[in-house]
Write an enzyme that holds these catalytic residues in place. Structure first.
Site, PDB file in Angstrom:
ATOM      1  N   ASP A  51      44.334  52.171  30.239  1.00  0.00           N
ATOM      2  CA  ASP A  51      44.698  50.758  30.222  1.00  0.00           C
ATOM      3  C   ASP A  51      46.013  50.587  30.976  1.00  0.00           C
ATOM      4  OD1 ASP A  51      43.545  48.282  28.485  1.00  0.00           O
ATOM      5  OD2 ASP A  51      45.700  48.034  28.823  1.00  0.00           O
ATOM      6  N   ASP A  77      47.103  51.049  36.543  1.00  0.00           N
ATOM      7  CA  ASP A  77      46.814  49.723  37.076  1.00  0.00           C
ATOM      8  C   ASP A  77      45.645  49.900  38.039  1.00  0.00           C
ATOM      9  OD1 ASP A  77      46.676  47.390  38.594  1.00  0.00           O
ATOM     10  OD2 ASP A  77      48.840  47.202  38.840  1.00  0.00           O
ATOM     11  N   VAL A  78      44.514  49.278  37.745  1.00  0.00           N
ATOM     12  CA  VAL A  78      43.312  49.527  38.545  1.00  0.00           C
ATOM     13  C   VAL A  78      43.411  48.989  39.969  1.00  0.00           C
ATOM     14  CG1 VAL A  78      41.777  49.638  36.544  1.00  0.00           C
ATOM     15  CG2 VAL A  78      42.129  47.440  37.717  1.00  0.00           C
ATOM     16  N   ASN A 104      35.890  48.046  32.760  1.00  0.00           N
ATOM     17  CA  ASN A 104      35.959  46.880  31.888  1.00  0.00           C
ATOM     18  C   ASN A 104      37.086  45.910  32.237  1.00  0.00           C
ATOM     19  OD1 ASN A 104      35.189  45.571  29.158  1.00  0.00           O
ATOM     20  ND2 ASN A 104      37.393  45.891  28.956  1.00  0.00           N
ATOM     21  N   TYR A 174      37.200  34.052  39.748  1.00  0.00           N
ATOM     22  CA  TYR A 174      36.449  34.798  38.738  1.00  0.00           C
ATOM     23  C   TYR A 174      34.961  34.784  39.072  1.00  0.00           C
ATOM     24  CZ  TYR A 174      35.074  36.390  34.054  1.00  0.00           C
ATOM     25  OH  TYR A 174      34.564  37.100  32.996  1.00  0.00           O
ATOM     26  N   LYS A 178      32.983  38.315  40.011  1.00  0.00           N
ATOM     27  CA  LYS A 178      31.897  38.825  39.169  1.00  0.00           C
ATOM     28  C   LYS A 178      30.564  38.830  39.914  1.00  0.00           C
ATOM     29  CE  LYS A 178      34.327  39.743  35.493  1.00  0.00           C
ATOM     30  NZ  LYS A 178      34.524  41.136  35.051  1.00  0.00           N
ATOM     31  N   THR A 209      36.284  37.143  21.892  1.00  0.00           N
ATOM     32  CA  THR A 209      37.143  38.315  22.042  1.00  0.00           C
ATOM     33  C   THR A 209      38.588  37.844  22.181  1.00  0.00           C
ATOM     34  OG1 THR A 209      36.988  38.332  24.461  1.00  0.00           O
ATOM     35  CG2 THR A 209      35.288  39.554  23.244  1.00  0.00           C
TER      36      THR A 209
END
Length: 276
Positions: A51, A77-78, A104, A174, A178, A209
């Site tokens: 994470d 950090d992706v 994720n 977004y 996606k 969530t």
């Protein structure tokens, strides 16, 4: 758990290693990545919990360890290829293999209600695309070679129903990220199939969530209005939760889905069937 013939039930990920990017939670409670990490561990996997928040990764690792599982906590950090490569290398150094790559990490990029999505700043647009799409690509770039060497692996990308339909929220970046992640998943499935690697995506719909409490609630008058409105949208009459996403991811990651690749699986309570 015992079976009717007295033999022990085999855990679905027994002896395998799962590398989960976005294994923490964006707030108190169970986010998609945390639930998936814990469920993978409950099914026998050793888990590398990655994470951007070291604290969040450590919390997930502690939950797994507290249940008797084996996990490590890593920070990355992706959007930074070097950090992603480091997380992959640390996973291989500890566990020697990667059987499941679970991507994720995601942000919505939503601002105040009523903002024109075409007025989003360049940097804000790129941040969403880099986080949601490029991050998954970088994880695949660095983890797939280990899967190729093994001759087997499973990639699970957490996408969104927003990748296939437009909803009430003005988050253009977004939507784009996606939709692209869905098609990247299909391309990975075809490209990686000769190496015994499957690639699938989970597309959550209206989910309850921690993320919606920080990134969605601003689109409504208050939290209660948000919760009621989102429940009403779903044919089953309620939002799903992180465990619904995690169970779908587990299925796609394990051998029960051995002949399934290139699928973008809605987990949405029937929302995707409703006319736009």
């Amino acid at each position: 758990m015992g079976m009717t013939d007295g033999t022990a039930a085999r855990l679905r990920l027994d002896g395998r290693v799962a590398l989960v990017f976005g294994a923490g939670s964006s707030g108190p409670g169970w986010g998609n990545g945390r639930a998936a990490s814990v469920l993978y561990a409950r099914e026998g996997a050793r888990v590398a919990c990655v994470d951007v928040s070291a604290e969040a990764a450590a919390e997930t690792q502690a939950i797994i360890a507290g249940e008797g599982g084996e996990a490590i906590a890593l920070t990355a950090d992706v959007t930074d290829g070097g950090q992603v490569a480091g997380a992959v290398a640390a996973t291989l150094a500890r566990f020697a293999r990667i059987d499941v790559l679970h991507n994720n990490v995601g942000i919505t990029g939503l601002r105040a209600a009523g903002d024109d999505p075409l007025d989003v700043e360049d940097a804000a647009w790129r941040r969403v695309i880099d986080t949601n799409l490029t991050g998954a690509f970088l994880a695949c770039r660095h983890a797939v070679p280990a899967m190729r060497a093994q001759g087997k692996g499973a990639i699970v990308n957490v996408s969104s129903l927003a990748g296939e339909r437009i909803n009430a929220y003005p988050y253009f970046a977004y939507y784009a990220s996606k939709a692209a992640l869905n098609h990247l998943t299909r391309a990975l499935a075809v490209h990686c199939a000769p190496h015994g690697i499957r690639a699938n995506a989970v597309m959550p719909g209206m989910m309850d969530t921690p993320l919606i409490q920080t990134q969605i609630v601003g689109q409504y008058a208050d939290r209660e209005a948000m919760m009621a409105a989102r429940h009403r949208m779903v044919p089953l009459g309620r939002m799903g939760d992180a465990w619904d996403v995690a169970r779908a991811a587990l299925f796609l990651a394990c051998d029960e889905a051995a002949y399934i690749t290139g699928v973008c699986l809605p987990v949405d309570g029937g929302l995707g069937c409703v006319s736009r």
